[in-house]
Design an enzyme around this catalytic site. Sequence first.
Site, mmCIF file in Angstrom:
data_model
loop_
_atom_site.group_PDB
_atom_site.id
_atom_site.type_symbol
_atom_site.label_atom_id
_atom_site.label_comp_id
_atom_site.label_asym_id
_atom_site.label_seq_id
_atom_site.Cartn_x
_atom_site.Cartn_y
_atom_site.Cartn_z
ATOM 1 N N ARG A 90 -26.826 -20.580 -57.576
ATOM 2 C CA ARG A 90 -25.841 -21.571 -57.172
ATOM 3 C C ARG A 90 -26.166 -22.059 -55.759
ATOM 4 O O ARG A 90 -26.613 -21.279 -54.920
ATOM 5 C CB ARG A 90 -24.441 -20.953 -57.144
ATOM 6 C CG ARG A 90 -23.844 -20.687 -58.491
ATOM 7 C CD ARG A 90 -22.392 -20.236 -58.360
ATOM 8 N NE ARG A 90 -22.240 -18.959 -57.690
ATOM 9 C CZ ARG A 90 -21.867 -18.791 -56.433
ATOM 10 N NH1 ARG A 90 -21.597 -19.840 -55.665
ATOM 11 N NH2 ARG A 90 -21.741 -17.594 -55.915
ATOM 12 N N TYR A 229 -29.632 -24.867 -63.260
ATOM 13 C CA TYR A 229 -29.401 -23.423 -63.244
ATOM 14 C C TYR A 229 -27.918 -23.056 -63.254
ATOM 15 O O TYR A 229 -27.132 -23.567 -62.440
ATOM 16 C CB TYR A 229 -30.053 -22.788 -62.003
ATOM 17 C CG TYR A 229 -30.294 -21.309 -62.191
ATOM 18 C CD1 TYR A 229 -31.463 -20.852 -62.789
ATOM 19 C CD2 TYR A 229 -29.334 -20.370 -61.840
ATOM 20 C CE1 TYR A 229 -31.670 -19.505 -63.008
ATOM 21 C CE2 TYR A 229 -29.537 -19.013 -62.057
ATOM 22 C CZ TYR A 229 -30.711 -18.592 -62.637
ATOM 23 O OH TYR A 229 -30.916 -17.255 -62.859
ATOM 24 N N GLY A 230 -27.565 -22.123 -64.100
ATOM 25 C CA GLY A 230 -26.277 -21.422 -64.091
ATOM 26 C C GLY A 230 -25.081 -22.264 -63.712
ATOM 27 O O GLY A 230 -24.840 -23.341 -64.261
ATOM 28 N N LYS A 238 -18.105 -22.101 -63.386
ATOM 29 C CA LYS A 238 -17.517 -22.102 -62.042
ATOM 30 C C LYS A 238 -16.838 -23.444 -61.738
ATOM 31 O O LYS A 238 -15.809 -23.497 -61.077
ATOM 32 C CB LYS A 238 -18.599 -21.802 -61.006
ATOM 33 C CG LYS A 238 -19.342 -20.501 -61.241
ATOM 34 C CD LYS A 238 -18.435 -19.309 -61.167
ATOM 35 C CE LYS A 238 -19.232 -18.017 -61.227
ATOM 36 N NZ LYS A 238 -18.364 -16.834 -61.142
ATOM 37 N N HIS A 258 -11.383 -15.382 -60.200
ATOM 38 C CA HIS A 258 -12.733 -14.821 -60.357
ATOM 39 C C HIS A 258 -12.577 -13.330 -60.659
ATOM 40 O O HIS A 258 -12.845 -12.485 -59.810
ATOM 41 C CB HIS A 258 -13.504 -15.065 -59.054
ATOM 42 C CG HIS A 258 -14.960 -14.816 -59.142
ATOM 43 N ND1 HIS A 258 -15.739 -14.540 -58.034
ATOM 44 C CD2 HIS A 258 -15.816 -14.811 -60.191
ATOM 45 C CE1 HIS A 258 -16.996 -14.382 -58.403
ATOM 46 N NE2 HIS A 258 -17.066 -14.526 -59.710
ATOM 47 N N SER A 280 -19.386 -12.322 -56.113
ATOM 48 C CA SER A 280 -20.528 -12.464 -57.017
ATOM 49 C C SER A 280 -21.500 -11.297 -56.879
ATOM 50 O O SER A 280 -21.805 -10.863 -55.763
ATOM 51 C CB SER A 280 -21.260 -13.759 -56.685
ATOM 52 O OG SER A 280 -20.354 -14.831 -56.741
ATOM 53 N N CYS A 282 -21.340 -8.116 -57.525
ATOM 54 C CA CYS A 282 -20.866 -6.846 -56.968
ATOM 55 C C CYS A 282 -20.471 -5.882 -58.084
ATOM 56 O O CYS A 282 -19.708 -4.946 -57.861
ATOM 57 C CB CYS A 282 -19.676 -7.066 -56.050
ATOM 58 S SG CYS A 282 -20.143 -7.661 -54.433
ATOM 59 N N ASP A 305 -15.944 -12.113 -65.806
ATOM 60 C CA ASP A 305 -16.145 -12.968 -64.631
ATOM 61 C C ASP A 305 -14.929 -13.816 -64.259
ATOM 62 O O ASP A 305 -14.666 -13.998 -63.089
ATOM 63 C CB ASP A 305 -17.351 -13.889 -64.875
ATOM 64 C CG ASP A 305 -17.823 -14.591 -63.615
ATOM 65 O OD1 ASP A 305 -17.885 -13.937 -62.563
ATOM 66 O OD2 ASP A 305 -18.132 -15.796 -63.680
ATOM 67 N N ARG A 397 -30.917 -13.750 -65.079
ATOM 68 C CA ARG A 397 -29.666 -13.690 -65.832
ATOM 69 C C ARG A 397 -29.887 -13.499 -67.326
ATOM 70 O O ARG A 397 -30.947 -13.851 -67.851
ATOM 71 C CB ARG A 397 -28.908 -15.008 -65.638
ATOM 72 C CG ARG A 397 -28.470 -15.283 -64.208
ATOM 73 C CD ARG A 397 -27.171 -14.613 -63.907
ATOM 74 N NE ARG A 397 -26.856 -14.588 -62.486
ATOM 75 C CZ ARG A 397 -25.687 -14.174 -62.015
ATOM 76 N NH1 ARG A 397 -24.731 -13.779 -62.833
ATOM 77 N NH2 ARG A 397 -25.457 -14.125 -60.738
ATOM 78 N N GLU A 524 -18.288 6.764 -63.135
ATOM 79 C CA GLU A 524 -17.387 7.599 -62.318
ATOM 80 C C GLU A 524 -16.237 6.767 -61.736
ATOM 81 O O GLU A 524 -15.232 7.320 -61.293
ATOM 82 C CB GLU A 524 -18.158 8.291 -61.179
ATOM 83 C CG GLU A 524 -19.352 9.124 -61.626
ATOM 84 C CD GLU A 524 -18.994 10.305 -62.528
ATOM 85 O OE1 GLU A 524 -17.804 10.485 -62.861
ATOM 86 O OE2 GLU A 524 -19.933 11.038 -62.905
HETATM 87 O O1 O2Y Z 1 -24.152 -19.396 -61.580
HETATM 88 C C1 O2Y Z 1 -25.204 -18.902 -61.178
HETATM 89 O O2 O2Y Z 1 -26.233 -19.531 -61.101
HETATM 90 C C2 O2Y Z 1 -25.273 -17.539 -60.773
HETATM 91 S S1 O2Y Z 1 -23.804 -17.017 -60.053
HETATM 92 C C3 O2Y Z 1 -22.776 -16.306 -61.261
HETATM 93 C C4 O2Y Z 1 -23.122 -16.251 -62.593
HETATM 94 C C5 O2Y Z 1 -22.289 -15.621 -63.475
HETATM 95 C C6 O2Y Z 1 -21.121 -15.094 -63.013
HETATM 96 N N1 O2Y Z 1 -20.779 -15.175 -61.719
HETATM 97 C C7 O2Y Z 1 -21.588 -15.757 -60.850
HETATM 98 C C8 O2Y Z 1 -21.099 -15.806 -59.435
HETATM 99 O O3 O2Y Z 1 -21.756 -16.284 -58.535
HETATM 100 O O4 O2Y Z 1 -19.987 -15.331 -59.198
HETATM 101 MN MN MN Z 2 -18.895 -14.720 -60.849
#
Ligand code: O2Y
Ligand code: MN
Length: 616
Positions: A90, A229-230, A238, A258, A280, A282, A305, A397, A524
């Site tokens: 992103r 991309y994504g 998003k 989120h 993101s 984490c 997500d 991904r 855990e």
């Molecule tokens: O969208 C992207 O290119 C990668 S970032 C992403 C992808 C899936 C879920 N969450 C995220 C994020 O940045 O939170």
């Molecule tokens: Mn995300």
Amino acid sequence: MTIPVLSRAQLSREHDTEAAPDYADPRVVAFVDKIAALTKPESIEWVDGSVAEFDRLTRLMERQGTLTRLNPELRPYSFLARSNPDDVARVEARTFICSEKAQDAGPTNNWRAPAEMRATLERLFDGAMRGRTMYVIPFVMGPLDSPFTKVGIEITDSPYVVASMGIMTRMGTEALKQIGPDTEWVAAVHSVGAPLAEGEADVAWPCNDTKYISHFPETREIWSFGSAYGGNALLAKKGFALRIASVQARDEGWLAEHMLLLKMTSPQGKVYHVAAAFPSACGKTNLAMLRPTIPGWKAETIGDDIAWLRIDEEGRLRAVNPEAGFFGVAPGTGVKTNATAVDTLWGNTIFTNVALTPEGDVWWEGLTDEKPERLTDWLGNEWTPASSSPAAHPNSRFTVAASQCPMIADEWDDPQGVVIDAIIFGGRRATNVPLVVEARDWEHGVFIGATVSSEQTAAAEGTVGQLRRDPFAMLPFCGYNMADYWQHWLNVGDRLGENAPRIFQVNWFRKDEHGKFLWPGFGENSRVIDWILRRVDGQADADEAPIGNLPKRDEMNLDGLEISDDTWQKLFDIDASRWLVETDDMEAFFERFGERVPERVIQQLGELRSRLHGVE
Ligand code: O2Y
Ligand code: MN
């Protein structure tokens, strides 16, 4: 690095321009006509979401070099895509909120005046799809026939986007039929920004150095140029489900977050649902696919997500996962860390920017302990364990249907959603933030959410490891002024009253003085969830600390885990003087928002300071 492939003229025509389906709403048809007139594609396809269509598009992309089919014996119906090396994440610096007033976007968003951005986009999109097919993607977010359901139309010139949207959303004919004369729908326009002249050779991953990911919250539109991309290109994710939906949510009185959604069943058979916001990369997907290490608990996935939450007729907070798939980070997803995800990826998966094995399967760092002897890396180069760079890109991904997850909960597509019992905020913090802390009440929980900070990851461009405030894990995703968003959360809490779920903060990433993680994490983490849910039921004690309520050591199930007194102490150490420094940083962060920060949030900061001074 670009791979020259067959020119358009050499490829047989796949599809002629289609007329709009007769059930398409005239407003949708007018939108498609308008975008076609601007972008001047060679042909137009209305996406129906069928298996035959997916098959045709993936074969087309194989011929174009965009996709490599994986060995069907090892990974059936699965593909590897290698993106352009400059189009791998992103692009927050190129993501814009175009509200009429700059203050409505707030200081944490890049703002452009709508008229100015429209003029820029008009110029960029003029002829942008020349020589390409324009795909019209109708899609639904949320379960069909649900109070949560929203619809959108994404127009794109990328077949990779079509195939990915087919996994990530409920896409095609049924979605188009949802749009009637009175239906509100989100209009999204995407172009890779690489028009083809007659006879010009295409590349495997067309994109453009110029990138604009633009959102018009007031008119519910998204325009994205230059990236395939994504989140930059799959605009349902998003762009719609967070940036535009957060504005819809504010206006309509609900929450677009989120957050992952997890169903937990206790050893006594009681069912709980948890919503958890983490920045993101984490570990949201890992927590969403938790395999509890403590006996008796069962965990099931609802979403990994994004969550949409609204107050039901009985005044309880209910949530759905608006997506239909997972676009998860590959590196670090392994048999030891997330066996469920590994099982989910058995087939029907599009992998992007991971490494290829000589046998035609995929690999990435963390999938297995042992590195394969020989690979083709994400750039298409030969790779061995002696290579100095990773085999898979850190933000590589997988795209896979949620329904394929072996621990998906039956309720994952329940139109009514699930009742939320606890909300968790998390982040990646090496210091200061304890393993778990309970907010004193909803208002304090909103303050915790507003001040969450985390070390930056590879999910977006920027310096990995740098600490930044990421309120509610929504910093890159809130479509309006973040301070107004905090007020919206306070308002929702006021409406929920007694029914408000308890709020917690967790930090799996605290380190000791040698830089070693103090908590083992992964399965855990079920011990922390167990404490949280027993706390919700009033069955676990806590110690009041200045930053909230901390578990008593004997109230957390640590059976079978070696956590020394020293480690426990370090996991929960609250150093008042360091926290007072944090409060100065919080204040500086709030100052960026000026008058718009809610009085109640400012008051929480003052009360935290007083409590910290009290124990100094
Ligand atoms: O969208 C992207 O290119 C990668 S970032 C992403 C992808 C899936 C879920 N969450 C995220 C994020 O940045 O939170
Ligand atoms: Mn995300």
